[in-house]
Scaffold this active site. Structure first.
Site, PDB file in Angstrom:
ATOM      1  N   LYS A  96     -35.689 -29.576  14.138  1.00 32.57           N
ATOM      2  CA  LYS A  96     -36.840 -28.840  14.688  1.00 32.57           C
ATOM      3  C   LYS A  96     -38.157 -29.550  14.323  1.00 32.57           C
ATOM      4  O   LYS A  96     -38.181 -30.763  14.209  1.00 32.57           O
ATOM      5  CB  LYS A  96     -36.819 -27.386  14.216  1.00 32.57           C
ATOM      6  CG  LYS A  96     -35.439 -26.739  14.376  1.00 32.57           C
ATOM      7  CD  LYS A  96     -35.481 -25.255  14.256  1.00 32.57           C
ATOM      8  CE  LYS A  96     -34.059 -24.706  14.237  1.00 32.57           C
ATOM      9  NZ  LYS A  96     -33.960 -23.320  14.590  1.00 32.57           N
ATOM     10  N   HIS A 111     -33.114 -25.166  24.325  1.00 26.31           N
ATOM     11  CA  HIS A 111     -32.994 -24.441  23.048  1.00 26.31           C
ATOM     12  C   HIS A 111     -33.740 -23.117  23.169  1.00 26.31           C
ATOM     13  O   HIS A 111     -34.761 -23.028  23.863  1.00 26.31           O
ATOM     14  CB  HIS A 111     -33.582 -25.297  21.923  1.00 26.31           C
ATOM     15  CG  HIS A 111     -33.263 -24.742  20.566  1.00 26.31           C
ATOM     16  ND1 HIS A 111     -33.981 -23.706  20.009  1.00 26.31           N
ATOM     17  CD2 HIS A 111     -32.294 -25.056  19.682  1.00 26.31           C
ATOM     18  CE1 HIS A 111     -33.465 -23.422  18.823  1.00 26.31           C
ATOM     19  NE2 HIS A 111     -32.442 -24.212  18.598  1.00 26.31           N
ATOM     20  N   GLU A 161     -35.715 -21.679  21.291  1.00 21.60           N
ATOM     21  CA  GLU A 161     -37.134 -21.730  20.914  1.00 21.60           C
ATOM     22  C   GLU A 161     -37.977 -22.279  22.070  1.00 21.60           C
ATOM     23  O   GLU A 161     -39.144 -21.924  22.217  1.00 21.60           O
ATOM     24  CB  GLU A 161     -37.291 -22.555  19.625  1.00 21.60           C
ATOM     25  CG  GLU A 161     -36.793 -21.756  18.421  1.00 21.60           C
ATOM     26  CD  GLU A 161     -36.149 -22.570  17.321  1.00 21.60           C
ATOM     27  OE1 GLU A 161     -36.351 -23.787  17.247  1.00 21.60           O
ATOM     28  OE2 GLU A 161     -35.403 -21.947  16.517  1.00 21.60           O
ATOM     29  N   GLY A 171     -31.481 -18.993  12.808  1.00 21.36           N
ATOM     30  CA  GLY A 171     -32.442 -18.929  11.712  1.00 21.36           C
ATOM     31  C   GLY A 171     -32.502 -17.588  11.009  1.00 21.36           C
ATOM     32  O   GLY A 171     -33.431 -17.331  10.239  1.00 21.36           O
ATOM     33  N   SER A 222     -27.169 -20.009  12.459  1.00 17.49           N
ATOM     34  CA  SER A 222     -26.941 -19.777  11.032  1.00 17.49           C
ATOM     35  C   SER A 222     -25.604 -20.327  10.535  1.00 17.49           C
ATOM     36  O   SER A 222     -24.962 -19.726   9.668  1.00 17.49           O
ATOM     37  CB  SER A 222     -27.071 -18.287  10.705  1.00 17.49           C
ATOM     38  OG  SER A 222     -28.395 -17.845  10.954  1.00 17.49           O
TER      39      SER A 222
HETATM   40  C1  PEP Z   1     -30.682 -24.249  15.894  1.00 11.76           C
HETATM   41  O1  PEP Z   1     -31.764 -24.714  15.605  1.00 11.76           O
HETATM   42  O2  PEP Z   1     -30.165 -24.553  16.978  1.00 11.76           O
HETATM   43  C2  PEP Z   1     -30.018 -23.348  14.955  1.00 11.76           C
HETATM   44  C3  PEP Z   1     -28.847 -22.879  15.286  1.00 11.76           C
HETATM   45  O3  PEP Z   1     -30.687 -23.051  13.801  1.00 11.76           O
HETATM   46  P1  PEP Z   1     -30.037 -22.346  12.488  1.00 11.76           P
HETATM   47  O4  PEP Z   1     -28.776 -23.106  12.149  1.00 11.76           O
HETATM   48  O5  PEP Z   1     -31.084 -22.463  11.443  1.00 11.76           O
HETATM   49  O6  PEP Z   1     -29.721 -20.939  12.856  1.00 11.76           O
END
Ligand code: PEP
Length: 253
Positions: free
Chosen positions: A12, A96, A98, A174, A212
């Site tokens: 990220k 993604h 985000e 996250g 996660s």
């Molecule tokens: C991601 O950024 O695609 C993601 C799954 O983040 P995290 O593993 O922190 O949940």
């Protein structure tokens, strides 16, 4: 044949160039000698070239967290596929959550990005997944269909071998709360069935799970035949944790 499990690190908007290189080296060292697991890293755009350079003697691949569909032009703030390739990128993450939910990227816009990445010969990791409110209203299946059909309708079928799907429930990203193994299995089955039912491909796509993922939960789903690996955010920023995921993957074979 490609290794069974693909582990993709999504850093990220974290780490400067020196920090990225140092983490990349630590991961490459910790993950050397893997038999069944492939490691791909997605640093920030600014660290891409340096990370690639630092990994030149390793099998670890580097890629980008996004890509624009035009080769060049008046698109302030965007980065094109040829620019990424020049930095050594062999894949890009597209769609993604985000990008979709914080930056407002639509289904159609992310498909344009995906088509350009796939057409360039790079691998495209195309993310799909439902928000918590959509899950609670029983709309998971509908959201996955909408997002995946937008892709299948908007891309030349010859390019589909360059697409990897990532099922990333938005509520699991996250948050420290990964999806349950049953939810992962059913979403992956749903995606494979949509993919196959449109007659686009002879075989189901590779599907990663993201949300996660950690050394504590990875063993619960990595062995599922429908899980081709993981897209990892937080745990990929700590070399020991990411390396542990690779070890767990190797033990599952
Ligand atoms: C991601 O950024 O695609 C993601 C799954 O983040 P995290 O593993 O922190 O949940």
């Amino acid at each position: 044949m490609a290794p069974r499990t693909l582990l993709v690190a999504n850093w990220k908007m974290n780490l400067g160039i020196a920090e990225s290189v140092s983490l990349a080296r630590a991961i490459a060292e910790g993950c050397s000698g893997l038999a069944q697991t492939e490691i791909w890293l997605a640093p920030s755009f600014t660290a891409l070239a340096a990370v690639k350079e630092s990994l030149s003697s390793t099998p670890v691949k580097v890629g980008a967290q996004n890509a624009h569909w035009a080769d060049s032009g008046a698109f302030t703030g965007e980065v094109s596929v040829p620019m990424l390739k020049e930095c050594g990128a062999t894949f890009a993450i597209v769609g993604h959550s985000e990008r979709r939910h914080i930056l407002g990227e639509s289904d159609l816009l992310v498909v344009k990005r995906a088509a350009a990445v796939a057409a360039s010969g790079m691998q495209c990791i195309f993310c799909v997944g439902e928000k918590l409110e959509e899950r609670e209203r029983g709309l998971t299946s509908m959201v996955l269909q909408r997002q995946l059909i937008a892709l299948l309708d908007g891309i030349d079928r010859k390019l589909l071998p360059n697409i990897i799907l990532a099922y990333e429930p938005v509520w699991a990203i996250g948050t420290g709360k990964a999806a349950e193994v049953e939810d992962i299995a059913s979403a992956h089955a749903e995606l494979a069935s949509i993919w196959m039912s449109t007659g686009h491909q002879q075989s189901a796509p590779r599907i990663l799970y993201g949300g996660s993922v950690s050394p504590e939960n990875f063993h619960t789903f990595v062995h599922l035949p429908s899980v081709g690996g993981a897209l990892v955010g937080g745990a990929s920023l700590v070399a020991e944790k990411f390396t542990e995921l690779a070890k767990i993957s190797e033990q599952q074979q």
